[in-house]
Design an enzyme around this catalytic site. Structure first.
Site, short mmCIF file in Angstrom:
data_model
loop_
_atom_site.label_atom_id
_atom_site.label_comp_id
_atom_site.label_asym_id
_atom_site.label_seq_id
_atom_site.Cartn_x
_atom_site.Cartn_y
_atom_site.Cartn_z
N SER A 63 -23.95 62.24 40.36
CA SER A 63 -24.14 61.20 39.34
C SER A 63 -22.83 60.64 38.81
CB SER A 63 -24.97 61.77 38.18
OG SER A 63 -24.30 62.86 37.59
N LYS B 168 -26.20 67.72 38.67
CA LYS B 168 -26.09 69.18 38.57
C LYS B 168 -26.12 69.65 37.12
CE LYS B 168 -22.91 72.53 40.58
NZ LYS B 168 -21.76 72.67 41.48
N THR C 42 -15.73 61.59 37.76
CA THR C 42 -15.40 60.20 37.38
C THR C 42 -14.91 60.13 35.94
OG1 THR C 42 -17.06 59.35 38.92
CG2 THR C 42 -16.41 57.88 37.12
N ALA D 16 -11.29 60.67 35.34
CA ALA D 16 -10.30 59.75 35.90
C ALA D 16 -9.69 58.95 34.76
CB ALA D 16 -10.96 58.82 36.92
N GLY E 158 -7.11 54.75 36.47
CA GLY E 158 -7.78 53.49 36.68
C GLY E 158 -8.27 53.25 38.08
N GLU F 110 1.18 52.87 39.52
CA GLU F 110 1.21 54.32 39.75
C GLU F 110 1.99 54.59 41.03
OE1 GLU F 110 -2.78 55.90 39.46
OE2 GLU F 110 -3.05 55.05 37.48
N HIS G 169 -2.54 67.00 42.08
CA HIS G 169 -1.96 66.05 41.14
C HIS G 169 -0.70 66.67 40.56
CE1 HIS G 169 -1.41 63.19 37.93
NE2 HIS G 169 -2.39 62.45 38.44
N ARG H 279 2.15 60.98 45.65
CA ARG H 279 1.84 62.28 45.07
C ARG H 279 2.22 63.48 45.92
NH1 ARG H 279 -3.94 61.08 42.34
NH2 ARG H 279 -3.04 59.68 40.82
N HIS I 199 -6.65 68.31 42.89
CA HIS I 199 -7.13 67.12 42.20
C HIS I 199 -8.13 66.32 43.04
CE1 HIS I 199 -6.94 63.67 39.53
NE2 HIS I 199 -6.51 62.89 40.51
N GLU J 247 -15.80 60.93 46.73
CA GLU J 247 -14.85 61.95 47.20
C GLU J 247 -15.43 62.85 48.28
OE1 GLU J 247 -12.95 63.99 43.97
OE2 GLU J 247 -11.84 65.32 45.30
N ARG K 97 -3.91 60.27 49.60
CA ARG K 97 -4.52 59.13 48.92
C ARG K 97 -3.53 58.42 47.99
NH1 ARG K 97 -7.28 58.62 43.75
NH2 ARG K 97 -6.51 60.73 43.42
C1 SIN Z 1 -4.32 59.63 37.31
O1 SIN Z 1 -4.67 58.95 36.36
O2 SIN Z 1 -3.17 60.01 37.48
C2 SIN Z 1 -5.35 60.03 38.30
C3 SIN Z 1 -5.93 58.84 38.94
C4 SIN Z 1 -6.15 59.12 40.40
O3 SIN Z 1 -6.18 60.28 40.80
O4 SIN Z 1 -6.24 58.15 41.17
#
Ligand code: SIN
Length: 519
Positions: free
Chosen positions: A12, A34, A42, A45, A48, A113, A241, A288, A349, A373, A384
């Site tokens: 969901s 679940k 979600t 997050a 963005g 980012e 992350h 990352r 992450h 995901e 990613r």
């Molecule tokens: C973040 O805000 O650093 C995570 C966003 C993402 O993993 O794309």
């Protein structure tokens, strides 16, 4: 008891709910959640959703950034689809009432980012996922064709295996008829039958000790498809992350969005050095995989279990208005981010691989789709690009919904033959503590041996240790009445096995998979 719907959705988050809104035009939809419908990855997050909005950005730049971050292992056709269809799906989100921050002139305030060559991240403060989930839930709740089952857990997808047939791994003839679903409140198992089933269960962060994923994210969909003999790929590409808040007792780890680095925050080691520049000229805003490995190396060199993020030079007002969640959270634990360094450490992450899907989100099993995901579409390659995942979820949820009317739907006769869940001979397991011990052991094995830096010896050791727990758990599962705890344990063992196996098979260090024997 049997329940029949046109479309079954397991999960969901953004992928499941966005798909539900599109699929409900064609029939009755059941969403299996679940926990409560709001408790999803979600919602976590912050940063963005990346999408090309204005000059000087362009589709070509977004495509190249995605492929560069993914070390070229991406499927170019898929990258082009996601980048080019992205803006229309963003409009869909806006049309259902999602808010994204705007500048004074009314244009979107686009963040930047790691790995992005332009500002292209639409966001709502530092709670973009929450905002999207809010808007989607609001819409879904009003749709008379959508039925939501909260606190329901998917145990297995139903295939010919449940009709007594033997299926070969990855055979193109496996069919999915729905799923066995456990009501965690009444403890009953229901047989949900459906013309098509969508897996939108997210990743598997809880195969590791520290993760930014909610505690219920245990690779359920991937493990079910694996057990049903569907194709799973690229599991070795687990994204850590770089900047989870270092707060050891906290589960899940609290995310410090990469957008904070986009706004100028810099990673520092214990000697106050801007160490990322030693590893990549893009410094703290390199992709990352590079930043997480740089932090891992610095922590090993210093013997410390965290580094720092320095946001002290950023305007205090900006910190408070753009990053209210982070500001408040840090304040809660005594860190004033406009004055103090923020202790951070990498945490599991995002899973770049998963259930192999085509450009319509179809899996290798007939009438079974996957998105979000849980799916491996080919977008991310070996790593990613930040904020590409929410975009991927909406693009492929839409594509799946466009595809469902083309699938061959089952006759009622087929559904009538599906047996109910059979737990004859099982007993209520009194040794719940053994399950939680094993869960911790699996997480320890994965973190110690299959983390940011791997080696052949570590991977073999992980496989040997995991095999022991696998055998114990399968015995326990067969003898026990179903419970979420035992199912989740099986699932993290299955996804752990797939990560290790596919990491062993990958004979090069690339992107998120770094094997020191192959460096
Ligand atoms: C973040 O805000 O650093 C995570 C966003 C993402 O993993 O794309």
């Amino acid at each position: 008891m049997k329940k029949q719907f046109d479309f079954l959705i397991i999960g969901s988050g953004i992928a499941g709910l966005f798909y539900a809104l599109k699929a409900s035009k064609y029939g009755k939809v059941a969403i299996i959640s679940k926990e409560d419908i709001y408790n999803t990855t979600t919602v976590k997050a912050q940063g963005g959703i990346a999408s090309v909005m204005y000059n000087p950005d362009s589709y070509d730049k977004h495509i190249e950034d995605t492929i560069n971050a993914g070390a070229g292992l991406n499927n170019r056709e898929v990258v082009e689809i996601v980048v080019k269809e992205g803006p229309t799906r963003i409009l869909d989100l806006i049309n259902i009432g999602t808010h994204f921050d705007k500048d004074e002139d009314g244009s979107f305030d686009l963040g930047k980012e790691g790995g992005h060559s332009e500002n292209r991240v639409l966001h709502f403060k530092d709670k973009t996922g929450q905002e999207i989930q809010r808007a989607l839930i609001h819409e879904v709740m009003q749709d008379p064709n959508i039925f939501i089952f909260e606190n329901h857990f998917a145990i297995e997808i139903i295939t010919q295996h449940h009709l007594g047939q033997t299926l070969k791994k990855s055979s193109p003839n496996i069919e999915c008829y729905g799923a066995y679903i456990f009501d965690t409140k009444s403890k009953e198992v229901f047989t949900f039958l459906s013309k098509t089933t969508m897996i939108a269960t997210g990743g598997c962060g809880n195969a590791y000790q520290n993760t930014t994923n909610p505690v219920g994210i245990t690779g359920d969909g991937i493990a079910m498809v694996y057990r049903a003999k569907g194709l799973i790929e690229n599991m070795e590409f687990v994204q850590f992350h770089p900047t989870a808040l270092y707060n050891p007792a906290e589960r899940p780890s609290f995310l410090i969005t990469e957008a904070l680095r986009g706004a100028g925050a810099i990673l520092k080691n214990h000697k106050n050095e801007d160490f990322c520049l030693k590893y990549d000229s893009r410094g703290s805003l390199a992709p990352r995989d590079i930043v997480a490995r740089a932090i891992d190396t610095e922590m090993k060199l210093s013997g410390e279990d965290h580094v720092y993020l320095d946001a002290r030079h950023i305007d205090k007002e900006k910190l408070i208005t753009h990053f209210p969640t982070i500001y408040a959270k840090c304040m809660e634990i005594g860190i004033n981010i406009s004055k103090d360094l923020i202790p951070v450490t990498p945490a599991a992450h995002y899973l770049c691989g998963g259930i192999k899907t085509d450009v319509h989100a179809r899996t290798s099993i007939k009438n079974l789709y996957a998105t979000g995901e849980a799916a491996s579409t080919g977008l991310h390659g070996a790593n990613r690009l930040a904020s590409n995942s929410l975009l991927e979820a909406v693009v492929f949820a839409h594509r799946a919904a466009e595809d469902i009317t083309d699938t061959q739907w089952y006759s009622q006769e087929v559904f009538n033959k599906i047996p109910e869940w059979n737990d004859e001979g099982t007993i209520k397991n009194e040794e719940l503590v053994l399950i939680s011990f094993s869960r911790k052991e699996v997480q320890q094995i994965m973190s110690n041996y299959v983390g940011i830096v791997r080696s052949d010896l570590r991977l073999q050791r992980a496989m040997d240790r995991l095999n022991v727990i696998f055998k114990e758990t399968e015995d326990l599962y067969k003898a026990s009445k179903v419970s979420v705890d035992i199912c989740e344990l099986r699932n993290i063992i299955n996804v752990g096995y797939l990560i290790i196996k596919q990491a062993k098979e990958r004979r090069e260090s690339i992107g998120l998979h770094y094997n020191s024997d192959l460096a």
